[in-house]
Design a protein around this motif. Structure first.
Motif, PDB file in Angstrom:
ATOM      1  N   GLU A  54     -40.581  31.672  14.533  1.00 17.13           N
ATOM      2  CA  GLU A  54     -39.157  31.418  14.283  1.00 17.13           C
ATOM      3  C   GLU A  54     -38.445  30.948  15.545  1.00 17.13           C
ATOM      4  O   GLU A  54     -37.571  30.073  15.494  1.00 17.13           O
ATOM      5  N   ILE A  55     -38.791  31.552  16.679  1.00 15.58           N
ATOM      6  CA  ILE A  55     -38.157  31.145  17.944  1.00 15.58           C
ATOM      7  C   ILE A  55     -38.534  29.705  18.285  1.00 15.58           C
ATOM      8  O   ILE A  55     -37.689  28.900  18.696  1.00 15.58           O
ATOM      9  N   ILE A  56     -39.821  29.355  18.079  1.00 14.66           N
ATOM     10  CA  ILE A  56     -40.276  27.992  18.392  1.00 14.66           C
ATOM     11  C   ILE A  56     -39.572  26.961  17.513  1.00 14.66           C
ATOM     12  O   ILE A  56     -39.153  25.888  17.971  1.00 14.66           O
ATOM     13  N   GLU A  57     -39.370  27.285  16.234  1.00 16.88           N
ATOM     14  CA  GLU A  57     -38.756  26.335  15.295  1.00 16.88           C
ATOM     15  C   GLU A  57     -37.242  26.321  15.380  1.00 16.88           C
ATOM     16  O   GLU A  57     -36.597  25.436  14.823  1.00 16.88           O
ATOM     17  N   THR A 112     -48.016  32.561  23.056  1.00 22.19           N
ATOM     18  CA  THR A 112     -47.646  31.402  22.222  1.00 22.19           C
ATOM     19  C   THR A 112     -46.306  30.838  22.659  1.00 22.19           C
ATOM     20  O   THR A 112     -46.117  29.624  22.785  1.00 22.19           O
ATOM     21  N   VAL A 113     -45.362  31.726  22.876  1.00 22.18           N
ATOM     22  CA  VAL A 113     -44.030  31.303  23.331  1.00 22.18           C
ATOM     23  C   VAL A 113     -44.124  30.695  24.717  1.00 22.18           C
ATOM     24  O   VAL A 113     -43.515  29.654  25.010  1.00 22.18           O
ATOM     25  N   LEU A 114     -44.900  31.304  25.600  1.00 23.14           N
ATOM     26  CA  LEU A 114     -45.047  30.784  26.954  1.00 23.14           C
ATOM     27  C   LEU A 114     -45.663  29.388  26.935  1.00 23.14           C
ATOM     28  O   LEU A 114     -45.188  28.484  27.629  1.00 23.14           O
ATOM     29  N   ASN A 115     -46.719  29.218  26.122  1.00 27.55           N
ATOM     30  CA  ASN A 115     -47.360  27.902  26.032  1.00 27.55           C
ATOM     31  C   ASN A 115     -46.389  26.841  25.503  1.00 27.55           C
ATOM     32  O   ASN A 115     -46.407  25.685  25.949  1.00 27.55           O
ATOM     33  N   GLU A 116     -45.559  27.219  24.543  1.00 30.11           N
ATOM     34  CA  GLU A 116     -44.580  26.270  23.980  1.00 30.11           C
ATOM     35  C   GLU A 116     -43.564  25.867  25.045  1.00 30.11           C
ATOM     36  O   GLU A 116     -43.182  24.703  25.162  1.00 30.11           O
ATOM     37  N   ILE A 117     -43.124  26.844  25.859  1.00 31.29           N
ATOM     38  CA  ILE A 117     -42.168  26.553  26.932  1.00 31.29           C
ATOM     39  C   ILE A 117     -42.790  25.590  27.934  1.00 31.29           C
ATOM     40  O   ILE A 117     -42.177  24.605  28.362  1.00 31.29           O
ATOM     41  N   VAL A 118     -44.025  25.869  28.326  1.00 31.51           N
ATOM     42  CA  VAL A 118     -44.710  25.007  29.285  1.00 31.51           C
ATOM     43  C   VAL A 118     -44.882  23.607  28.708  1.00 31.51           C
ATOM     44  O   VAL A 118     -44.695  22.592  29.399  1.00 31.51           O
TER      45      VAL A 118
END
Length: 262
Positions: free
Chosen positions: A5-8, A37-43
């Motif tokens: 949900e945070i990513i989308e 998962t969140v860290l990878n998306e941020i990077v």
């Protein structure tokens, strides 16, 4: 919210740009330490922004660019593959749709304005053409009137007002050689609706004998009020009566407007 949900939500893009409120930014920073998962998306987002900034439109400020670069360096230099989907894509799609709608609206308004202007010009053209025709007709009638008045061969008969219209006047221009007769009706009032002036050639002896020699039709459309009527060869007087539209077989004496002897 969970990591998906945070990513989308699009908050990670705002976090990378430093546009989130301080408390929300702190929450995402804390979550990235716990959730890979969140860290990878941020990077991934940070690398995408740097790549776009360097190769397409370098619009990042030096401070933001350096901040993102330092965070990538702190991650140990690991390269995270970019997702095929960037979370900012939906915003770009909406922006493109809005731009398209605005462009279509502007184009529609331009077409509507052009059509309105064309309609106005066509109306003005029609009005001008009508005016030219009317002026040409008036010119022709004026030329005829001047020719009649200046013709020395014409006998001029003045007709005086009678009981039905004491103030009415008219003139008859009669060429006895050619038998042509013209009527100057400028001294007559506008005929009522459904009525018409009728011209009579009169013989007075041995008895009053009227002969119709024409109607003054289209009275309002003749600015000069000079009308050509039928010829006559034996007139001793002329009279004008007001008759029903289409004329009468004999004059209505109660509606005798003008009368004059030759």
């Amino acid at each position: 919210m969970n990591s998906k949900e945070i990513i989308e939500s699009g908050d990670l893009e705002l976090y990378v740009y430093g546009a989130l409120p301080e408390n929300e930014s702190a929450e995402i920073a804390a979550l990235s330490k716990k959730d890979s998962t969140v860290l990878n998306e941020i990077v991934s987002i940070e690398k995408s922004v740097i790549n776009l900034s360097s190769s397409i439109a370098p619009a990042l400020s030096a401070g933001v660019f350096q901040s993102i670069k330092e965070r990538l360096d702190m991650g140990g230099g690991n390269v995270v593959q970019m997702n095929s989907r960037l979370s900012i894509t939906p915003y770009l799609g909406w922006a493109a749709s809005v731009a398209l709608l605005v462009g279509v609206a502007l184009q529609y308004n331009k077409v509507a304005d052009a059509q309105s202007e064309i309609g106005t010009l066509q109306n003005e053209k029609s009005t001008l053409q009508k005016s030219v025709v009317e002026l040409e007709l008036e010119k022709q009638q004026t030329v005829v009137a001047l020719d009649v008045i200046r013709d020395s061969q014409n006998t001029v008969v003045s007709l005086a007002g009678q009981a039905a219209a004491p103030n009415a006047t008219a003139k008859i221009y009669w060429n006895q050689k050619t038998q042509k007769v013209y009527v100057d009706a400028s001294g007559l009032p506008e005929p009522p609706k459904g009525k018409v002036y009728q011209i009579w050639s009169l013989k007075l002896v041995p008895a009053l004998t009227p002969t119709s020699i024409g109607l003054l039709n289209d009275f309002t459309k003749n600015p000069g009020k000079v009308f050509a009527v039928e010829g006559t060869g034996d007139a001793q007087a002329f009279g004008i009566t007001l008759e029903p539209a289409g004329g009468s077989k004999s004059p209505t004496m109660e509606q005798l407007y003008t009368l004059g002897k030759v």
